[in-house]
Design a protein around this motif. Structure first.
Motif, PDB file in Angstrom:
ATOM      1  N   ILE A 111       0.849  -1.183   0.000  1.00 31.27           N
ATOM      2  CA  ILE A 111       0.000   0.000   0.000  1.00 31.27           C
ATOM      3  C   ILE A 111       0.890   1.239   0.000  1.00 31.27           C
ATOM      4  O   ILE A 111       1.749   1.406   0.873  1.00 31.27           O
ATOM      5  CB  ILE A 111      -0.934   0.035   1.231  1.00 31.27           C
ATOM      6  CG1 ILE A 111      -1.722  -1.274   1.352  1.00 31.27           C
ATOM      7  CG2 ILE A 111      -1.871   1.228   1.148  1.00 31.27           C
ATOM      8  CD1 ILE A 111      -2.698  -1.537   0.254  1.00 31.27           C
ATOM      9  N   ASP A 112       0.701   2.097  -0.975  1.00 33.17           N
ATOM     10  CA  ASP A 112       1.522   3.312  -1.062  1.00 33.17           C
ATOM     11  C   ASP A 112       1.174   4.284   0.057  1.00 33.17           C
ATOM     12  O   ASP A 112       0.034   4.349   0.520  1.00 33.17           O
ATOM     13  CB  ASP A 112       1.306   3.991  -2.416  1.00 33.17           C
ATOM     14  CG  ASP A 112       1.864   3.177  -3.572  1.00 33.17           C
ATOM     15  OD1 ASP A 112       2.807   2.404  -3.334  1.00 33.17           O
ATOM     16  OD2 ASP A 112       1.346   3.315  -4.697  1.00 33.17           O
ATOM     17  N   GLY A 113       2.177   5.044   0.489  1.00 35.93           N
ATOM     18  CA  GLY A 113       1.948   6.108   1.444  1.00 35.93           C
ATOM     19  C   GLY A 113       1.947   5.699   2.894  1.00 35.93           C
ATOM     20  O   GLY A 113       1.797   6.540   3.782  1.00 35.93           O
ATOM     21  N   VAL A 114       2.119   4.403   3.154  1.00 33.90           N
ATOM     22  CA  VAL A 114       2.150   3.912   4.532  1.00 33.90           C
ATOM     23  C   VAL A 114       3.494   3.207   4.742  1.00 33.90           C
ATOM     24  O   VAL A 114       3.889   2.383   3.908  1.00 33.90           O
ATOM     25  CB  VAL A 114       0.991   2.931   4.820  1.00 33.90           C
ATOM     26  CG1 VAL A 114       1.052   2.441   6.264  1.00 33.90           C
ATOM     27  CG2 VAL A 114      -0.348   3.591   4.526  1.00 33.90           C
ATOM     28  N   PRO A 115       4.216   3.504   5.813  1.00 28.33           N
ATOM     29  CA  PRO A 115       5.529   2.883   6.013  1.00 28.33           C
ATOM     30  C   PRO A 115       5.430   1.363   6.146  1.00 28.33           C
ATOM     31  O   PRO A 115       4.495   0.831   6.740  1.00 28.33           O
ATOM     32  CB  PRO A 115       6.031   3.524   7.315  1.00 28.33           C
ATOM     33  CG  PRO A 115       5.230   4.770   7.478  1.00 28.33           C
ATOM     34  CD  PRO A 115       3.899   4.487   6.864  1.00 28.33           C
ATOM     35  N   ALA A 116       6.396   0.677   5.564  1.00 31.06           N
ATOM     36  CA  ALA A 116       6.518  -0.769   5.719  1.00 31.06           C
ATOM     37  C   ALA A 116       7.483  -1.068   6.862  1.00 31.06           C
ATOM     38  O   ALA A 116       8.336  -0.248   7.196  1.00 31.06           O
ATOM     39  CB  ALA A 116       7.023  -1.398   4.427  1.00 31.06           C
ATOM     40  N   ILE A 117       7.343  -2.241   7.464  1.00 35.95           N
ATOM     41  CA  ILE A 117       8.234  -2.647   8.544  1.00 35.95           C
ATOM     42  C   ILE A 117       8.987  -3.911   8.147  1.00 35.95           C
ATOM     43  O   ILE A 117       8.546  -4.667   7.276  1.00 35.95           O
ATOM     44  CB  ILE A 117       7.463  -2.880   9.864  1.00 35.95           C
ATOM     45  CG1 ILE A 117       6.398  -3.983   9.695  1.00 35.95           C
ATOM     46  CG2 ILE A 117       6.831  -1.586  10.343  1.00 35.95           C
ATOM     47  CD1 ILE A 117       5.702  -4.359  10.990  1.00 35.95           C
ATOM     48  N   ALA A 118      10.119  -4.129   8.782  1.00 32.89           N
ATOM     49  CA  ALA A 118      10.987  -5.259   8.458  1.00 32.89           C
ATOM     50  C   ALA A 118      11.934  -5.476   9.629  1.00 32.89           C
ATOM     51  O   ALA A 118      12.034  -4.641  10.533  1.00 32.89           O
ATOM     52  CB  ALA A 118      11.778  -4.974   7.184  1.00 32.89           C
ATOM     53  N   PRO A 119      12.662  -6.596   9.633  1.00 35.97           N
ATOM     54  CA  PRO A 119      13.646  -6.778  10.703  1.00 35.97           C
ATOM     55  C   PRO A 119      14.763  -5.752  10.637  1.00 35.97           C
ATOM     56  O   PRO A 119      15.277  -5.314  11.672  1.00 35.97           O
ATOM     57  CB  PRO A 119      14.176  -8.200  10.474  1.00 35.97           C
ATOM     58  CG  PRO A 119      13.808  -8.533   9.070  1.00 35.97           C
ATOM     59  CD  PRO A 119      12.554  -7.791   8.781  1.00 35.97           C
ATOM     60  N   SER A 120      15.140  -5.354   9.429  1.00 31.06           N
ATOM     61  CA  SER A 120      16.204  -4.365   9.224  1.00 31.06           C
ATOM     62  C   SER A 120      15.775  -3.410   8.123  1.00 31.06           C
ATOM     63  O   SER A 120      14.934  -3.748   7.281  1.00 31.06           O
ATOM     64  CB  SER A 120      17.514  -5.060   8.814  1.00 31.06           C
ATOM     65  OG  SER A 120      17.909  -6.030   9.780  1.00 31.06           O
ATOM     66  N   ALA A 121      16.357  -2.231   8.113  1.00 33.75           N
ATOM     67  CA  ALA A 121      15.998  -1.204   7.122  1.00 33.75           C
ATOM     68  C   ALA A 121      16.692  -1.482   5.794  1.00 33.75           C
ATOM     69  O   ALA A 121      17.526  -0.708   5.313  1.00 33.75           O
ATOM     70  CB  ALA A 121      16.354   0.176   7.650  1.00 33.75           C
ATOM     71  N   ILE A 122      16.341  -2.628   5.192  1.00 32.05           N
ATOM     72  CA  ILE A 122      16.934  -3.062   3.934  1.00 32.05           C
ATOM     73  C   ILE A 122      15.811  -3.193   2.911  1.00 32.05           C
ATOM     74  O   ILE A 122      14.867  -3.962   3.117  1.00 32.05           O
ATOM     75  CB  ILE A 122      17.653  -4.412   4.093  1.00 32.05           C
ATOM     76  CG1 ILE A 122      18.744  -4.325   5.164  1.00 32.05           C
ATOM     77  CG2 ILE A 122      18.236  -4.877   2.767  1.00 32.05           C
ATOM     78  CD1 ILE A 122      19.344  -5.670   5.524  1.00 32.05           C
ATOM     79  N   PRO A 123      15.867  -2.472   1.786  1.00 36.31           N
ATOM     80  CA  PRO A 123      14.808  -2.585   0.788  1.00 36.31           C
ATOM     81  C   PRO A 123      14.859  -3.919   0.050  1.00 36.31           C
ATOM     82  O   PRO A 123      15.918  -4.562  -0.019  1.00 36.31           O
ATOM     83  CB  PRO A 123      15.085  -1.417  -0.154  1.00 36.31           C
ATOM     84  CG  PRO A 123      16.555  -1.179  -0.033  1.00 36.31           C
ATOM     85  CD  PRO A 123      16.904  -1.497   1.391  1.00 36.31           C
ATOM     86  N   PHE A 124      13.733  -4.305  -0.512  1.00 37.39           N
ATOM     87  CA  PHE A 124      13.660  -5.551  -1.269  1.00 37.39           C
ATOM     88  C   PHE A 124      14.564  -5.489  -2.490  1.00 37.39           C
ATOM     89  O   PHE A 124      15.326  -6.415  -2.784  1.00 37.39           O
ATOM     90  CB  PHE A 124      12.204  -5.811  -1.674  1.00 37.39           C
ATOM     91  CG  PHE A 124      12.005  -7.029  -2.533  1.00 37.39           C
ATOM     92  CD1 PHE A 124      12.425  -8.278  -2.119  1.00 37.39           C
ATOM     93  CD2 PHE A 124      11.390  -6.917  -3.776  1.00 37.39           C
ATOM     94  CE1 PHE A 124      12.240  -9.410  -2.912  1.00 37.39           C
ATOM     95  CE2 PHE A 124      11.189  -8.032  -4.566  1.00 37.39           C
ATOM     96  CZ  PHE A 124      11.619  -9.279  -4.141  1.00 37.39           C
ATOM     97  N   MET A 125      14.486  -4.388  -3.234  1.00 38.43           N
ATOM     98  CA  MET A 125      15.374  -4.135  -4.365  1.00 38.43           C
ATOM     99  C   MET A 125      15.945  -2.725  -4.208  1.00 38.43           C
ATOM    100  O   MET A 125      15.475  -1.943  -3.386  1.00 38.43           O
ATOM    101  CB  MET A 125      14.624  -4.269  -5.690  1.00 38.43           C
ATOM    102  CG  MET A 125      14.114  -5.663  -5.969  1.00 38.43           C
ATOM    103  SD  MET A 125      13.370  -5.824  -7.635  1.00 38.43           S
ATOM    104  CE  MET A 125      11.929  -4.768  -7.468  1.00 38.43           C
ATOM    105  N   ALA A 126      16.941  -2.400  -5.014  1.00 38.19           N
ATOM    106  CA  ALA A 126      17.621  -1.107  -4.867  1.00 38.19           C
ATOM    107  C   ALA A 126      16.661   0.061  -5.020  1.00 38.19           C
ATOM    108  O   ALA A 126      16.826   1.101  -4.357  1.00 38.19           O
ATOM    109  CB  ALA A 126      18.751  -1.000  -5.891  1.00 38.19           C
ATOM    110  N   ASP A 127      15.659  -0.097  -5.886  1.00 40.15           N
ATOM    111  CA  ASP A 127      14.722   1.001  -6.103  1.00 40.15           C
ATOM    112  C   ASP A 127      13.441   0.859  -5.284  1.00 40.15           C
ATOM    113  O   ASP A 127      12.488   1.614  -5.487  1.00 40.15           O
ATOM    114  CB  ASP A 127      14.378   1.126  -7.591  1.00 40.15           C
ATOM    115  CG  ASP A 127      13.777  -0.148  -8.165  1.00 40.15           C
ATOM    116  OD1 ASP A 127      13.773  -1.181  -7.461  1.00 40.15           O
ATOM    117  OD2 ASP A 127      13.303  -0.114  -9.324  1.00 40.15           O
TER     118      ASP A 127
END
Length: 358
Positions: A111-127
């Protein structure tokens, strides 16, 4: 010799009429409130009518920030239970058991405009957008959301809960060293990366006494990521925690091209079944009845989960039975005896004839 595909199987005192399950598949057809609608009643009801022993819904998100994409079903709010109850009632009406896959999309939140969470601040892909790394308190909130989701699944009448730890979503991100770069008690070693999964399983089990499955990504397909040997470690812990069946999928933690072919994920199900002596489910390009029967008869898995083929053919179990020259119960309305059954009903008053012009 009886066809094993159509033999009942009992898992934790719950009997399934056969060993065919409809795999969880995103439909993105719910409202913005995550509630089921008529599409879901028809879609899942048709697969129950078609003869599957177990019908899994798509992933049900335990938090609003856990949707894979717009239109996913939610289980984060008590107001969603009534619609889920209607859905399990329909599935049960046609003889199948109903499965609820509890999950959280993690950094793949769609969903755009809402922050995503993860174990670490690492994006799925570079972009891709950079997710917020969870605090320890945030992890506890996620665990609690899974517990509440399990309670709502129980109240809605589901027969099976599956915890989604696959396909690059939140719990899979914690398990994989490719996405989990934490230096606290939730990162580093196998034991630490598994910690949130352990806590989620315990939380779900505090609310749920029925069959409990876990879906895994048995390999990350990337150097330095998880492989099936890692899941011999994780799977042993799952077994010790009371998980009844491990559903063996793969991939999703990184954007890679997978060399897929019929049965390409079955070896992982076979490995865990033989080494850990735990029930497993085979999934992934299982297309024909003969292929499914081979998997079961050779002890490679205990159930088969059918995905795209059962989307194309809601009556895939009957198609498989025809291929295997086996007879299975079918709805009487769909047989030559249906008309005789209809004739046995009490007569209805004749409808008035339409008026004719003078």
């Amino acid at each position: 010799m009886p066809v094993m595909l159509f033999e009942p199987i009992i898992i934790r005192d719950t009997e399934f009429r056969n060993r065919i399950a409809m795999s969880p598949m995103c439909m993105h057809s719910a409202g913005s409130d995550g509630r089921v609608n008529d599409f879901h009643l028809v879609h899942y009801g048709a697969r129950a009518l078609g003869g599957a022993g177990l019908v899994f819904l798509e992933t049900t998100a335990v938090l609003e920030n856990g949707l894979i994409g717009p239109g996913d079903i939610g289980i984060w709010d008590d107001g969603q239970v009534s619609g889920l109850t209607r859905l399990t009632d329909v599935i049960h009406q046609f003889g199948a058991k109903a499965g609820c896959q509890l999950g959280h999309a993690g950094r793949q939140f769609g969903i755009d405009g809402v922050p995503a969470i993860a174990p670490s601040a690492i994006p799925f892909m570079a972009d891709s957008r950079v997710p917020e790394g969870l605090t320890v308190d945030g992890i506890k909130d996620v665990v609690e959301a899974f517990r509440r989701g399990a309670r709502r699944a129980r109240e809605a009448g589901f027969d099976v809960i599956e915890i989604h730890t696959a396909h690059g979503y939140l719990l899979n991100e914690f398990l994989s060293p490719l996405a989990n770069h934490r230096s606290d008690e939730y990162g580093g070693s196998h034991e630490n990366r598994y910690r949130i999964v352990r806590e989620v399983i315990d939380a779900v089990r505090s609310e749920w006494e029925g069959p409990l499955f876990v879906r895994i990504s048995s390999t990350d397909y990337v150097a330095g990521g998880n492989t099936p040997s890692d899941f011999l470690v994780y799977g042993q812990w799952m077994k010790e925690q009371g998980v009844d069946l491990i559903d063996c999928s793969s991939g999703g933690i990184a954007m890679v091209k997978v060399d897929s072919f019929p049965g390409y994920q079955v070896p992982a199900a076979e490995l865990l079944r033989r080494k850990l002596e735990i029930k497993t489910g085979a999934v992934g390009l299982i297309e024909t009845g003969r292929q499914a029967e081979e998997i079961l008869r050779n002890g490679r898995a205990d159930i088969v989960l059918i995905g795209r083929e059962i989307l194309k053919d809601p009556f895939w179990p009957r198609t498989a039975a025809d291929e295997l020259k086996s007879e299975i119960p079918v709805p009487p309305q769909y047989t030559r005896y249906g008309s005789a059954w209809q004739r046995a009903l009490p007569p209805r008053p004749a409808a008035p004839l339409p008026a004719t012009a003078a």
